[in-house]
Design a protein around this motif. Sequence first.
Motif, PDB file in Angstrom:
ATOM      1  N   LYS A 256       0.919  -1.267  -0.146  1.00 21.18           N
ATOM      2  CA  LYS A 256      -0.153   0.156  -0.036  1.00 21.18           C
ATOM      3  C   LYS A 256       0.771   1.257   0.031  1.00 21.18           C
ATOM      4  O   LYS A 256       1.861   1.311   0.764  1.00 21.18           O
ATOM      5  N   ASP A 257       0.564   2.303  -0.855  1.00 21.13           N
ATOM      6  CA  ASP A 257       1.369   3.402  -1.144  1.00 21.13           C
ATOM      7  C   ASP A 257       0.444   4.569  -0.520  1.00 21.13           C
ATOM      8  O   ASP A 257      -0.773   4.736  -0.375  1.00 21.13           O
ATOM      9  N   TYR A 258       1.180   5.657   0.409  1.00 18.53           N
ATOM     10  CA  TYR A 258       0.732   6.645   0.739  1.00 18.53           C
ATOM     11  C   TYR A 258       0.988   7.947  -0.165  1.00 18.53           C
ATOM     12  O   TYR A 258       1.960   8.324  -0.014  1.00 18.53           O
TER      13      TYR A 258
ATOM     14  N   ILE B 265       3.996  -6.220 -14.213  1.00 26.07           N
ATOM     15  CA  ILE B 265       2.656  -5.457 -14.339  1.00 26.07           C
ATOM     16  C   ILE B 265       2.303  -4.932 -12.983  1.00 26.07           C
ATOM     17  O   ILE B 265       2.194  -6.076 -12.043  1.00 26.07           O
ATOM     18  N   PHE B 266       1.993  -3.782 -12.777  1.00 27.59           N
ATOM     19  CA  PHE B 266       1.634  -3.230 -11.504  1.00 27.59           C
ATOM     20  C   PHE B 266       0.235  -2.769 -11.666  1.00 27.59           C
ATOM     21  O   PHE B 266      -0.286  -2.028 -12.661  1.00 27.59           O
ATOM     22  N   PHE B 267      -0.556  -3.460 -10.879  1.00 35.33           N
ATOM     23  CA  PHE B 267      -1.943  -3.294 -10.809  1.00 35.33           C
ATOM     24  C   PHE B 267      -2.339  -2.446  -9.605  1.00 35.33           C
ATOM     25  O   PHE B 267      -2.371  -2.453  -8.749  1.00 35.33           O
TER      26      PHE B 267
ATOM     27  N   CYS C  85       3.435  -0.488 -16.200  1.00 34.80           N
ATOM     28  CA  CYS C  85       4.460  -1.341 -16.951  1.00 34.80           C
ATOM     29  C   CYS C  85       5.831  -1.645 -16.079  1.00 34.80           C
ATOM     30  O   CYS C  85       6.620  -2.116 -16.796  1.00 34.80           O
ATOM     31  N   ARG C  86       5.633  -1.213 -14.829  1.00 34.99           N
ATOM     32  CA  ARG C  86       6.936  -1.428 -14.103  1.00 34.99           C
ATOM     33  C   ARG C  86       6.368  -1.506 -12.757  1.00 34.99           C
ATOM     34  O   ARG C  86       5.351  -1.427 -12.326  1.00 34.99           O
ATOM     35  N   MET C  87       7.599  -1.692 -11.731  1.00 37.19           N
ATOM     36  CA  MET C  87       7.259  -1.638 -10.246  1.00 37.19           C
ATOM     37  C   MET C  87       6.937  -0.402  -9.771  1.00 37.19           C
ATOM     38  O   MET C  87       7.234   1.079 -10.427  1.00 37.19           O
ATOM     39  N   GLY C  88       6.092  -0.102  -8.550  1.00 36.22           N
ATOM     40  CA  GLY C  88       5.972   1.173  -8.066  1.00 36.22           C
ATOM     41  C   GLY C  88       6.946   1.752  -7.112  1.00 36.22           C
ATOM     42  O   GLY C  88       7.939   0.913  -6.642  1.00 36.22           O
ATOM     43  N   ASP C  89       6.906   2.824  -7.074  1.00 37.52           N
ATOM     44  CA  ASP C  89       7.972   3.471  -6.121  1.00 37.52           C
ATOM     45  C   ASP C  89       6.931   4.563  -5.163  1.00 37.52           C
ATOM     46  O   ASP C  89       6.534   5.452  -5.704  1.00 37.52           O
ATOM     47  N   PRO C  90       6.963   4.453  -3.634  1.00 31.78           N
ATOM     48  CA  PRO C  90       7.939   3.452  -2.895  1.00 31.78           C
ATOM     49  C   PRO C  90       7.476   2.075  -2.598  1.00 31.78           C
ATOM     50  O   PRO C  90       7.988   1.583  -1.645  1.00 31.78           O
ATOM     51  N   GLU C  91       6.745   1.610  -3.416  1.00 34.77           N
ATOM     52  CA  GLU C  91       6.153   0.249  -2.944  1.00 34.77           C
ATOM     53  C   GLU C  91       7.254  -0.715  -3.085  1.00 34.77           C
ATOM     54  O   GLU C  91       7.620  -1.656  -2.029  1.00 34.77           O
ATOM     55  N   THR C  92       8.324  -0.630  -4.074  1.00 35.10           N
ATOM     56  CA  THR C  92       9.260  -1.370  -4.274  1.00 35.10           C
ATOM     57  C   THR C  92      10.247  -1.531  -3.168  1.00 35.10           C
ATOM     58  O   THR C  92      10.789  -2.488  -2.742  1.00 35.10           O
TER      59      THR C  92
END
Length: 423
Positions: A216-218, A273-275, A291-298
């Motif tokens: 989860k991203d804030y 794939i980032f949903f 089409c990539r990873m999330g930031d700051p999720e990664t």
Amino acid sequence: MNILLLGSGGRESAFAWKISQSEHCSQLFIAPGNGGTGAYGKNVPLNINDFEAVKRLVTKENIQMVVVGPEEPLVKGIHDFFTNDPAIAHIPVIGPKKEGAILEGSKDFSKQFMARHGIPTASSRSFTKETLAEGIAYLQDHALPVVLKADGLAAGKGVLILENTAEAQQELELMLSGKFGEAGTTVVIEEFLTGIELSVFVLTDGENYVILPEAKDYKRIGQGDTGLNTGGMGSVSPVPFADEAFLSQIEQSIIIPTVEGLKKDGIDYTGFIFFGLIKVGDKPYVIEYNCRMGDPETESVIPRIESDLVELFMAAAKKNLDNFTLQISDKRAATVMIVAGGYPGDYEKGKAISGIENVRESLVFHAGTSLEGGIVKTNGGRVIAVTSLQDDQFQALQSATADAARIYFDGKYFREDIGFDLI
Ligand code: AMP
Ligand code: GLY
């Protein structure tokens, strides 16, 4: 093997940290990297959208795998560039070709893709300059709030949520007359969904997929999720409300139809794939694909992966992901992003950063930093991600927050409430 990682953010720091631990990695190059990535490999100053320059580096350093962090080179076709050049076509690129990256590159395409394959998402219609009058009429009867999205990449700024019909009509007109440049030649008008968001990631080889830890991203700048949208102020993984039943529903109604849909559409996809999902009642809906990873999720996801990341990438490149079992830690990760004063508006760069050595329990992933004459300085809005991995959720949140307080630079700011709403 020698590996090249493209990008310069916190996401790439987390990738670099993990890749450098792999027994398959002889030498890691990060282009352009940041003030911290030099600890995991060799930084190479490079414009990652200059594909000829990337090719020169790949040839010079005998690179055997390229991992692409951000979306821009993917949407611009870096994978296609490799495939189409016999001299480098054999080098695996982790990241989809243009035809797959369009899932992120065009919101209109992704909405049509979801409609075609029965994937749950907000109802929507797309309009262009030629159909502006129809768009205005469509908005007249649309429920409020209403969501307006520029079709193309707009550096995270292309989504507007409007509470008022006249304002929405005015914004539609502005967007279609070039407010977001090329990105806004088509605008998607979308139903507003109310719920709680989460991010789910898979790595696919086009046939099979591996599900990574969810996060989860804030996104908002202020405590309690208030104020302007940012690139992300922190993250947690796992997500307590995403229980097994809900994750299984996501796999059945979203992940499988997406991977199958790509196949049916003849899109050969190797990469993440980032949903971007929202839970409405008990049901997951897709807000967006990336089409990539999330930031700051990664920065929360990668520390929970116990498997060798390079082995995972090699399996994806060989279309062998069906034989790969991802080992995931049960520990709780929490990431707090330290940002520059003024962000996401104007901010200054070049502030000396101190106190990194005082961090006690967390991993420090540099994002917008540079290293100048041995001094780490700020070089962007999101400066450093601090990630704590602990047995207990509360402990992870508390130690990431406490460690973020140990790092200092003039104007620094971070949210002290990341993840505490979930416990
Ligand atoms: P996107 O760039 O598509 O991720 O949109 C940015 C943010 O806008 C999302 O993370 C959501 O918080 C919000 N958003 C986008 N679309 C919708 C929607 N249909 N309903 C509610 N919120 C939305
Ligand atoms: N954290 C959201 C994104 O990477 O787009």
